[in-house]
Design a protein around this motif. Structure first.
Motif, PDB file in Angstrom:
ATOM      1  N   MET A 176     -21.505   9.722  -0.118  1.00 40.60           N
ATOM      2  CA  MET A 176     -22.552   9.800  -1.132  1.00 40.60           C
ATOM      3  C   MET A 176     -23.894   9.434  -0.499  1.00 40.60           C
ATOM      4  N   ARG A 177     -24.928  10.170  -0.864  1.00 36.40           N
ATOM      5  CA  ARG A 177     -26.275   9.875  -0.382  1.00 36.40           C
ATOM      6  C   ARG A 177     -27.104   9.292  -1.521  1.00 36.40           C
ATOM      7  N   LEU A 178     -27.883   8.275  -1.182  1.00 37.57           N
ATOM      8  CA  LEU A 178     -28.748   7.641  -2.167  1.00 37.57           C
ATOM      9  C   LEU A 178     -30.168   7.561  -1.629  1.00 37.57           C
ATOM     10  N   LYS A 179     -31.136   7.584  -2.554  1.00 37.43           N
ATOM     11  CA  LYS A 179     -32.518   7.302  -2.220  1.00 37.43           C
ATOM     12  C   LYS A 179     -32.752   5.807  -2.430  1.00 37.43           C
ATOM     13  N   PRO A 180     -33.748   5.233  -1.766  1.00 43.79           N
ATOM     14  CA  PRO A 180     -33.982   3.784  -1.903  1.00 43.79           C
ATOM     15  C   PRO A 180     -34.107   3.333  -3.353  1.00 43.79           C
ATOM     16  N   GLU A 181     -34.772   4.135  -4.188  1.00 41.91           N
ATOM     17  CA  GLU A 181     -34.977   3.727  -5.575  1.00 41.91           C
ATOM     18  C   GLU A 181     -33.693   3.800  -6.415  1.00 41.91           C
ATOM     19  N   GLN A 182     -32.647   4.443  -5.881  1.00 41.88           N
ATOM     20  CA  GLN A 182     -31.376   4.525  -6.601  1.00 41.88           C
ATOM     21  C   GLN A 182     -30.422   3.394  -6.232  1.00 41.88           C
ATOM     22  N   LEU A 183     -30.766   2.615  -5.217  1.00 41.46           N
ATOM     23  CA  LEU A 183     -29.831   1.629  -4.689  1.00 41.46           C
ATOM     24  C   LEU A 183     -29.541   0.507  -5.682  1.00 41.46           C
ATOM     25  N   ALA A 184     -30.558   0.005  -6.370  1.00 41.69           N
ATOM     26  CA  ALA A 184     -30.356  -1.125  -7.277  1.00 41.69           C
ATOM     27  C   ALA A 184     -29.335  -0.795  -8.358  1.00 41.69           C
ATOM     28  N   ARG A 185     -29.464   0.383  -8.964  1.00 40.21           N
ATOM     29  CA  ARG A 185     -28.512   0.775 -10.001  1.00 40.21           C
ATOM     30  C   ARG A 185     -27.103   0.902  -9.422  1.00 40.21           C
ATOM     31  N   HIS A 186     -27.018   1.468  -8.224  1.00 39.15           N
ATOM     32  CA  HIS A 186     -25.719   1.602  -7.574  1.00 39.15           C
ATOM     33  C   HIS A 186     -25.072   0.228  -7.361  1.00 39.15           C
ATOM     34  N   LEU A 187     -25.849  -0.744  -6.891  1.00 40.60           N
ATOM     35  CA  LEU A 187     -25.300  -2.059  -6.607  1.00 40.60           C
ATOM     36  C   LEU A 187     -24.876  -2.793  -7.873  1.00 40.60           C
ATOM     37  N   GLU A 188     -25.518  -2.501  -8.989  1.00 38.66           N
ATOM     38  CA  GLU A 188     -25.105  -3.090 -10.263  1.00 38.66           C
ATOM     39  C   GLU A 188     -23.707  -2.641 -10.658  1.00 38.66           C
ATOM     40  N   GLN A 189     -23.355  -1.433 -10.237  1.00 40.52           N
ATOM     41  CA  GLN A 189     -22.059  -0.858 -10.599  1.00 40.52           C
ATOM     42  C   GLN A 189     -20.945  -1.265  -9.648  1.00 40.52           C
ATOM     43  N   GLY A 190     -21.291  -1.765  -8.462  1.00 38.90           N
ATOM     44  CA  GLY A 190     -20.290  -2.186  -7.500  1.00 38.90           C
ATOM     45  C   GLY A 190     -20.691  -1.851  -6.084  1.00 38.90           C
ATOM     46  N   LEU A 191     -19.864  -2.259  -5.137  1.00 39.28           N
ATOM     47  CA  LEU A 191     -20.135  -2.048  -3.718  1.00 39.28           C
ATOM     48  C   LEU A 191     -19.243  -0.952  -3.154  1.00 39.28           C
ATOM     49  N   ALA A 192     -19.816  -0.134  -2.285  1.00 39.21           N
ATOM     50  CA  ALA A 192     -19.018   0.808  -1.500  1.00 39.21           C
ATOM     51  C   ALA A 192     -18.511   0.067  -0.262  1.00 39.21           C
ATOM     52  N   PRO A 193     -17.442   0.542   0.368  1.00 36.90           N
ATOM     53  CA  PRO A 193     -16.923  -0.151   1.554  1.00 36.90           C
ATOM     54  C   PRO A 193     -17.783   0.045   2.809  1.00 36.90           C
ATOM     55  N   VAL A 194     -18.636   1.097   2.805  1.00 33.23           N
ATOM     56  CA  VAL A 194     -19.424   1.424   3.985  1.00 33.23           C
ATOM     57  C   VAL A 194     -20.840   1.804   3.554  1.00 33.23           C
ATOM     58  N   TYR A 195     -21.841   1.332   4.330  1.00 32.42           N
ATOM     59  CA  TYR A 195     -23.228   1.732   4.107  1.00 32.42           C
ATOM     60  C   TYR A 195     -23.833   2.145   5.447  1.00 32.42           C
ATOM     61  N   LEU A 196     -24.434   3.324   5.465  1.00 28.74           N
ATOM     62  CA  LEU A 196     -25.142   3.821   6.648  1.00 28.74           C
ATOM     63  C   LEU A 196     -26.627   3.872   6.314  1.00 28.74           C
ATOM     64  N   PHE A 197     -27.424   3.091   7.047  1.00 32.29           N
ATOM     65  CA  PHE A 197     -28.871   3.070   6.841  1.00 32.29           C
ATOM     66  C   PHE A 197     -29.533   3.863   7.966  1.00 32.29           C
ATOM     67  N   ALA A 198     -30.278   4.890   7.579  1.00 29.83           N
ATOM     68  CA  ALA A 198     -30.919   5.750   8.575  1.00 29.83           C
ATOM     69  C   ALA A 198     -32.303   6.142   8.090  1.00 29.83           C
ATOM     70  N   GLY A 199     -33.196   6.459   9.040  1.00 29.46           N
ATOM     71  CA  GLY A 199     -34.529   6.903   8.674  1.00 29.46           C
ATOM     72  C   GLY A 199     -35.594   6.313   9.568  1.00 29.46           C
ATOM     73  N   ASP A 200     -36.845   6.492   9.146  1.00 33.80           N
ATOM     74  CA  ASP A 200     -37.980   6.164  10.005  1.00 33.80           C
ATOM     75  C   ASP A 200     -39.034   5.348   9.261  1.00 33.80           C
ATOM     76  N   GLU A 201     -38.590   4.526   8.286  1.00 32.37           N
ATOM     77  CA  GLU A 201     -39.540   3.671   7.583  1.00 32.37           C
ATOM     78  C   GLU A 201     -38.930   2.271   7.529  1.00 32.37           C
ATOM     79  N   PRO A 202     -39.376   1.372   8.395  1.00 29.33           N
ATOM     80  CA  PRO A 202     -38.686   0.102   8.607  1.00 29.33           C
ATOM     81  C   PRO A 202     -38.602  -0.806   7.391  1.00 29.33           C
ATOM     82  N   LEU A 203     -39.661  -0.883   6.580  1.00 27.94           N
ATOM     83  CA  LEU A 203     -39.621  -1.815   5.454  1.00 27.94           C
ATOM     84  C   LEU A 203     -38.557  -1.418   4.445  1.00 27.94           C
ATOM     85  N   GLN A 204     -38.492  -0.129   4.106  1.00 26.46           N
ATOM     86  CA  GLN A 204     -37.487   0.317   3.143  1.00 26.46           C
ATOM     87  C   GLN A 204     -36.074   0.085   3.674  1.00 26.46           C
ATOM     88  N   LEU A 205     -35.870   0.333   4.963  1.00 25.35           N
ATOM     89  CA  LEU A 205     -34.552   0.106   5.555  1.00 25.35           C
ATOM     90  C   LEU A 205     -34.188  -1.377   5.509  1.00 25.35           C
TER      91      LEU A 205
END
Length: 340
Positions: free
Chosen positions: A1-30
């Motif tokens: 599943m792919r998420l945008k940074p602004e979708q992460l909070a709602r996702h975390l409210e629902q539970g944790l996935a077993p794996v998270y891959l953080f990728a991109g070119d904007e350090p603060l958001q990562l």
């Protein structure tokens, strides 16, 4: 599943996935996305944390062993893997694919890949991580996106900004989200909760945008006269010597004059531009499309005049001359202006 940074909070409210891959070119958001996942994990009992850095000497067996071993105190744990190059290599790719095929219980894997090349983004190991959990990919924001990000950030700190305030702050930080975050915190401390207008921003923030003479040359070549003038004013405010600014602009003008004269004489554009770096070729082509050889010669004469003004050998203001040169290079013709 792919998420945008602004979708992460709602996702975390629902539970944790077993794996998270953080990728991109904007350090603060990562950084903030990873912090949010760690915080959510701690509230769910993930108290142990082990960090691996996959450099050239990394033993991928260590990750496999960690995933296979039981926690010393039978607690939930976080395994964090950092990929400095964004590539795990053949052995690492196999190890990550194997991990996803047999996900260990009570273990959360966070993989930090940074900026992924296109080939890596489509690789099997990335797809395995994405299918097993969540891939969060972030990129530098446009001006409009930065404004939206700032508005949300201000509201989260109890400030109620109007549109001019958000736009002004976005323009001043020039896409630097770390600087934007710092300015938001400063505004929250100085202003407190409540309405925020442009005057309030001007009173409280400092100009976080920092420019170089190369930023000025690139903006002018791109034909973005408004940004070019903004950068020129920023350089002046930072105390950059007018001689250095002239050097950067005149270097571009001399090169473009030479290319334009070759093309005027019948040389194919590709051959005339053979000395131009591939990365800068689009900017050079854009600049050449705005002026023919006579206009470039006029700009070269203006460079010479500006040099004399800077040295005190001709009357006038050096910064006025640099402004005219910047505007001319960005695309506005300078017909009728004396060259001496």
């Amino acid at each position: 599943m792919r998420l945008k940074p602004e979708q992460l909070a709602r996702h975390l409210e629902q539970g944790l996935a077993p794996v998270y891959l953080f990728a991109g070119d904007e350090p603060l958001q990562l950084m903030e996305a990873a912090d949010a996942v760690r915080a959510a994990a701690r509230t769910r009992g993930y108290t142990e944390r082990e960090v691996f850095t996959a450099d050239r000497s990394f033993d991928w067996g260590a990750l496999t062993a960690a995933s296979d071993s039981l926690s010393l105190f039978a607690e939930r744990r976080i395994l964090e893997l950092r990929l400095p190059t964004g590539k795990p290599g053949t052995q690492g790719a196999k190890a990550l694919e194997a991990y996803c095929q047999r996900l260990p219980e009570d273990t959360l894997l966070l993989v930090h890949a940074g900026k992924l090349e296109k080939s890596a983004a489509n690789s099997k190991w990335v797809k395995s991580l994405e299918q097993a959990g969540v891939m969060l990919q972030v990129w530098p924001l446009s001006l409009a996106e930065t404004a939206g990000w700032i508005a949300r950030r201000l509201r989260s700190r109890g400030l109620v900004p109007d549109e001019p305030a958000v736009r002004l702050l976005a323009e001043r930080v020039e896409g630097n989200l770390l600087a934007a975050a710092q300015e938001v915190e400063k505004l929250a401390l100085l202003r407190g909760e409540g309405p925020l207008d442009a005057d309030g921003v001007l009173e409280a923030v400092s100009d976080a945008a920092r420019y170089t003479i190369y930023d000025l040359a690139d903006a002018a070549l791109a034909g973005d006269s408004a940004r070019a003038v903004h950068v020129l004013n920023g350089l002046r405010g930072e105390g950059v010597d007018a001689v250095l600014i002239l050097w950067a602009l005149s270097r571009e003008v001399r090169s473009l004059t030479d290319i334009a004269e070759q093309m005027e004489a019948g040389t194919p554009a590709a051959q005339a531009m053979k000395s131009v770096w591939a990365k800068r070729a689009p900017l050079v082509k854009k600049a050449l499309s705005r002026h023919r050889a006579p206009a470039w010669r006029s700009l070269l004469a203006l460079c010479a005049r500006t040099d004399r003004v800077i040295k005190g050998q001709a009357p006038g203001s050096a910064w006025d001359e640099l402004l005219q040169l910047t505007i001319g290079l960005a695309g506005r013709p300078l017909f009728g202006r004396p060259a001496s």
